[in-house]
Design a protein around this motif. Sequence first.
Motif: not given
Length: 234
Positions: A81-85
């Motif tokens: 979540t939260g745009g983790g990559d």
Amino acid sequence: MSKHAWMTARGVVALFLVLMHGFAAAALNLTVVASPDPAKPGEMLSVEITVSNPDAAPHTNLVLQMVVPAEVSWFYDEQVTGGGDCPYTSCEAGELVTWNLGTLAPGAGVTVSLPPRVLSGGSAPLDGTIISFDAKVLENAVTVATATAGVEVQSAPVLDLALDEDMDPVSPGGQVRYTLTYGNRSAASVSNARLRFPLPAGATLVASSGGTLVGDEVQWDLGTLVAGESGRRQ
């Protein structure tokens, strides 16, 4: 210079140094919470990372990173979540999960999560192994905060623990109630049991069901838990 003037000048210098020290001490808050603990081989974990800004000024160019531990299986970065990559579409052991947080306004905070699973079968970690989740925040490419959470591996955990909250998200100034449910699943009593709950970053304790605030943790001394005993604290 008279003694009075010297004392006054020295007091001004000391005050200046205190103010400078207070200014320099301001920093970001970073916490990592991993559950359940202990965990069984093959069990899904929930890892939550919270970054908050207690300063009166914004923090910019923020990047959050966490290393994927060797004791967990790979997972897709779309599950973060939260745009983790991750470097590729999956997050592998030893790789960095990265969140580009950008700017964090004064008093603001952000919580992200990831869902690793403890390795099982022939690759399962030995009982007693601590799986370490290490996170850090960089500001303008300089590390400004670090935090770690550990989960112990147990094939047959003696104790159970679950954590639930009654509100998510919660607005600034609002109240959230955490419920901790515990139990002894073994056939024998467990002595000197203690329940500990680290307060999330940016939160203050309003009240607890018999707990004591020790540093930034609420602690309950449960004493002896007989076989099959369970309970709840809030």
